[in-house]
Design an enzyme around this catalytic site. Structure first.
Site, PDB file in Angstrom:
ATOM      1  N   CYS A  95       0.874  -1.187   0.000  1.00 37.48           N
ATOM      2  CA  CYS A  95       0.000   0.000   0.000  1.00 37.48           C
ATOM      3  C   CYS A  95       0.901   1.224   0.000  1.00 37.48           C
ATOM      4  O   CYS A  95       1.080   1.885   1.023  1.00 37.48           O
ATOM      5  CB  CYS A  95      -0.920   0.007   1.220  1.00 37.48           C
ATOM      6  SG  CYS A  95      -2.063  -1.393   1.303  1.00 37.48           S
ATOM      7  N   ALA A  96       1.483   1.541  -1.149  1.00 39.94           N
ATOM      8  CA  ALA A  96       2.697   2.355  -1.194  1.00 39.94           C
ATOM      9  C   ALA A  96       2.508   3.851  -1.391  1.00 39.94           C
ATOM     10  O   ALA A  96       3.413   4.623  -1.071  1.00 39.94           O
ATOM     11  CB  ALA A  96       3.621   1.823  -2.292  1.00 39.94           C
ATOM     12  N   ALA A  97       1.393   4.291  -1.960  1.00 36.97           N
ATOM     13  CA  ALA A  97       1.265   5.720  -2.288  1.00 36.97           C
ATOM     14  C   ALA A  97       1.351   6.583  -1.026  1.00 36.97           C
ATOM     15  O   ALA A  97       0.890   6.171   0.041  1.00 36.97           O
ATOM     16  CB  ALA A  97      -0.062   5.969  -3.003  1.00 36.97           C
ATOM     17  N   PRO A  98       1.981   7.768  -1.142  1.00 36.86           N
ATOM     18  CA  PRO A  98       2.529   8.402  -2.355  1.00 36.86           C
ATOM     19  C   PRO A  98       3.939   7.950  -2.732  1.00 36.86           C
ATOM     20  O   PRO A  98       4.527   8.489  -3.657  1.00 36.86           O
ATOM     21  CB  PRO A  98       2.520   9.882  -1.993  1.00 36.86           C
ATOM     22  CG  PRO A  98       2.751   9.898  -0.517  1.00 36.86           C
ATOM     23  CD  PRO A  98       2.019   8.696   0.024  1.00 36.86           C
ATOM     24  N   GLY A  99       4.495   6.993  -1.989  1.00 37.45           N
ATOM     25  CA  GLY A  99       5.756   6.404  -2.409  1.00 37.45           C
ATOM     26  C   GLY A  99       6.968   6.730  -1.576  1.00 37.45           C
ATOM     27  O   GLY A  99       8.091   6.341  -1.928  1.00 37.45           O
ATOM     28  N   GLY A 100       6.807   7.417  -0.456  1.00 38.16           N
ATOM     29  CA  GLY A 100       7.957   7.787   0.364  1.00 38.16           C
ATOM     30  C   GLY A 100       8.738   6.586   0.861  1.00 38.16           C
ATOM     31  O   GLY A 100       9.975   6.549   0.770  1.00 38.16           O
ATOM     32  N   LYS A 101       8.038   5.597   1.394  1.00 37.68           N
ATOM     33  CA  LYS A 101       8.719   4.407   1.917  1.00 37.68           C
ATOM     34  C   LYS A 101       9.302   3.567   0.786  1.00 37.68           C
ATOM     35  O   LYS A 101      10.411   3.034   0.901  1.00 37.68           O
ATOM     36  CB  LYS A 101       7.756   3.586   2.772  1.00 37.68           C
ATOM     37  CG  LYS A 101       7.326   4.280   4.056  1.00 37.68           C
ATOM     38  CD  LYS A 101       6.383   3.411   4.869  1.00 37.68           C
ATOM     39  CE  LYS A 101       5.956   4.133   6.144  1.00 37.68           C
ATOM     40  NZ  LYS A 101       5.118   5.325   5.841  1.00 37.68           N
ATOM     41  N   CYS A 159       0.138   5.091  10.587  1.00 34.91           N
ATOM     42  CA  CYS A 159       0.369   6.458  11.053  1.00 34.91           C
ATOM     43  C   CYS A 159      -0.780   6.888  11.964  1.00 34.91           C
ATOM     44  O   CYS A 159      -1.244   8.021  11.903  1.00 34.91           O
ATOM     45  CB  CYS A 159       0.543   7.422   9.889  1.00 34.91           C
ATOM     46  SG  CYS A 159      -0.866   7.480   8.757  1.00 34.91           S
ATOM     47  N   ASP A 191      -0.368   0.063  -5.388  1.00 34.89           N
ATOM     48  CA  ASP A 191      -1.498   0.710  -4.731  1.00 34.89           C
ATOM     49  C   ASP A 191      -2.734   0.559  -5.595  1.00 34.89           C
ATOM     50  O   ASP A 191      -2.684  -0.021  -6.683  1.00 34.89           O
ATOM     51  CB  ASP A 191      -1.233   2.181  -4.404  1.00 34.89           C
ATOM     52  CG  ASP A 191      -1.816   2.550  -3.040  1.00 34.89           C
ATOM     53  OD1 ASP A 191      -3.030   2.356  -2.860  1.00 34.89           O
ATOM     54  OD2 ASP A 191      -1.070   3.021  -2.167  1.00 34.89           O
TER      55      ASP A 191
END
Length: 476
Positions: free
Chosen positions: A283-289, A404, A306
């Site tokens: 579940c990656a968006a917006p892609g920071g990790k 988060c 995502d």
């Protein structure tokens, strides 16, 4: 230019900036009345892009006043209602927003003279066609100014829920939840921290160059008039203030840095990613990790997924700017199992959908959008995703479950669910990766250091970060 002309020019600029703020607030107010979702941070950003010709101070004023009136609106309404016969809920939307703007400047913006706040509010009411209400606006705001030291607040001891609701502008259910979860003093500290101004936190990409290159880039940042303070939790992270849009930070086009909260960085560091690892981010968006993982696994690859084209485009845009060719982003529903990924990953990142109660400081609209029943529904959604994600980790591989938010149901309870369902998931608790700073290890949730929860405003005296939860598991 003589003093009179200079004064007229400043007055016109002040009126324009407040008109812009009012437009922002009216759009947010309309969305709220229609119960439609709106990201106010994006709304403010898009408006500022439209008025990019304004100087940095004017844009900072617009951003500050807009954010204040949105995130402190329950506090502002309490004050206004205490001085006005017409309550804010009965006011015309434009007058309600103008009153909030004036009240906020009087109470919370020391750099703005109260007389200017009142005068500009009156002018704005007239410009919006409310000539007959100019006296009302003027009278209420000047009364607030004269009596601002005598404002009556709810009693903290007698009614702590209402006290937290009004003083920190959160719905009663959040005040009650935080009070029950953390106690009054800790709840107050967390909620107060959500209202504090935050820096822009960035991470220098070590793949761009060595320490000397990093120091050269940092010199360019400071030469641009930006204050940069090293973040104590990660040696390549910096907290920036005085930023007039991230795209204007030196090195943006060259992909020298990523914009990422320190909590998000720590979640990736806890994964213990090695240079040749295969990483799956479900579940990656917006892609920071995902981007940080691709930097660490520079000889490996990152598969980033995502739910929609729009979300995946955000990941791709970030990876392209940062020149991370080992990151591949695709649309995929985490609730659907992908046979091609079974036992394929050295590391699986499960930063799962959550209530977002830990990021209210950066996304204040969350506190007005999320409902108490969402917590239970999201906790169930997380479990359904984890059933699939666990199968993507190879034998001996690691799975990182993070959120988060600060709710037990979405964090500790789901960690316990993973442990209790070892027969289904084949996951056992593992020690967090070596990347967790020594100063934070003692704050981990158990003696083995297999999970950690951080709350905004803690530890006291340290830089603010989002509230977050991270737990590590190994595939048996």
């Amino acid at each position: 230019m003589d003093r009179k002309n200079s004064s007229n020019k400043n007055n016109k600029k002040g009126s324009l900036t407040r008109e812009i703020v009012l437009d922002i607030l009216l759009e947010a107010d309309a969305a709220d009345r229609k119960n439609t979702s709106i990201r106010t941070d994006r709304l403010i950003r898009d408006v500022l892009d439209k008025y990019d010709y304004l100087d940095t101070r004017d844009k900072a004023f617009i951003r500050r006043l807009s954010n204040d009136c949105i995130e402190k609106r329950m506090t502002l309404d309490h004050v206004i209602d205490g001085f006005s016969k017409i309550k804010t809920g009965k006011m015309k939307p434009a007058i309600r927003c103008i009153m909030r703007m004036g009240c906020d400047q009087i109470l919370f913006m020391e750099s703005v003279p109260s007389s200017a706040a009142c005068n500009e509010a009156v002018l704005l009411a007239g410009k919006k066609g409310f000539q007959g209400l100019k006296g009302f606006v003027n009278g209420v705001l000047r009364n607030i100014d004269r009596n601002k030291d005598e404002i009556r607040w709810p009693d903290k001891e007698k009614d702590p829920v209402v006290f937290l609701t009004v003083r920190y502008s959160v719905p009663e259910w959040i005040a009650s939840y935080f009070l029950k979860s953390f106690g009054i003093e800790r709840a107050e500290r967390i909620l107060a921290s959500y209202l504090m101004e935050r820096p822009v936190t960035v991470r220098y990409l070590t793949v761009r160059g060595d320490k000397a290159a990093e120091e050269k880039w940092m010199s360019e940042v400071k030469a641009a008039g930006i204050s940069a303070v090293p973040n104590p939790y990660y040696e390549h992270a910096y907290d920036l203030t005085g930023v007039d849009g991230v795209a204007k930070i030196p090195g943006y086009d060259e992909g020298m840095f990523a914009v990422q909260d320190i909590s998000s960085m720590l979640a990736v560091l806890c994964a213990g990613i090695r240079s040749e690892d295969v990483v799956v981010d479900v579940c990656a968006a917006p892609g920071g990790k995902s981007c940080f993982a691709a930097e660490l696994a520079y000889k490996g690859k990152v598969l980033s997924f995502d739910l929609s084209d729009g979300k995946v485009d955000l990941i791709k845009d970030n990876a392209k700017r940062l020149k991370l060719d080992n990151l591949k982003a695709e649309v995929h529903d985490a609730l659907e199992f992908d046979d091609s990924l079974e036992a394929a990953a050295d590391v699986v990142i499960c930063d799962l959908p959550c209530s977002g109660l830990g990021v209210i400081g950066r996304k204040p609209d969350i506190k007005f959008r999320v409902k108490p029943e969402d917590i239970t529904e999201l906790a169930e959604l997380q479990r359904n995703i984890l059933v699939n994600a666990a199968r993507y980790a190879k034998h001996g591989g690691r799975l990182i479950f993070s959120t988060c938010t600060v709710s037990r149901e979405e964090n500790e309870d789901n960690r316990r669910w993973i442990i209790d369902n070892e027969g289904l998931l084949h996951l056992k608790p593992a020690k967090l990766g070596e990347g967790l700073p020594e100063s934070l290890i003692k704050m981990t949730g158990d003696d083995e250091g297999t999970y950690v929860r951080f709350l905004t405003g803690e530890p006291e005296g340290m830089p603010l970060m989002d509230g977050f939860f991270v737990s590590a598991f190994i595939k048996e």
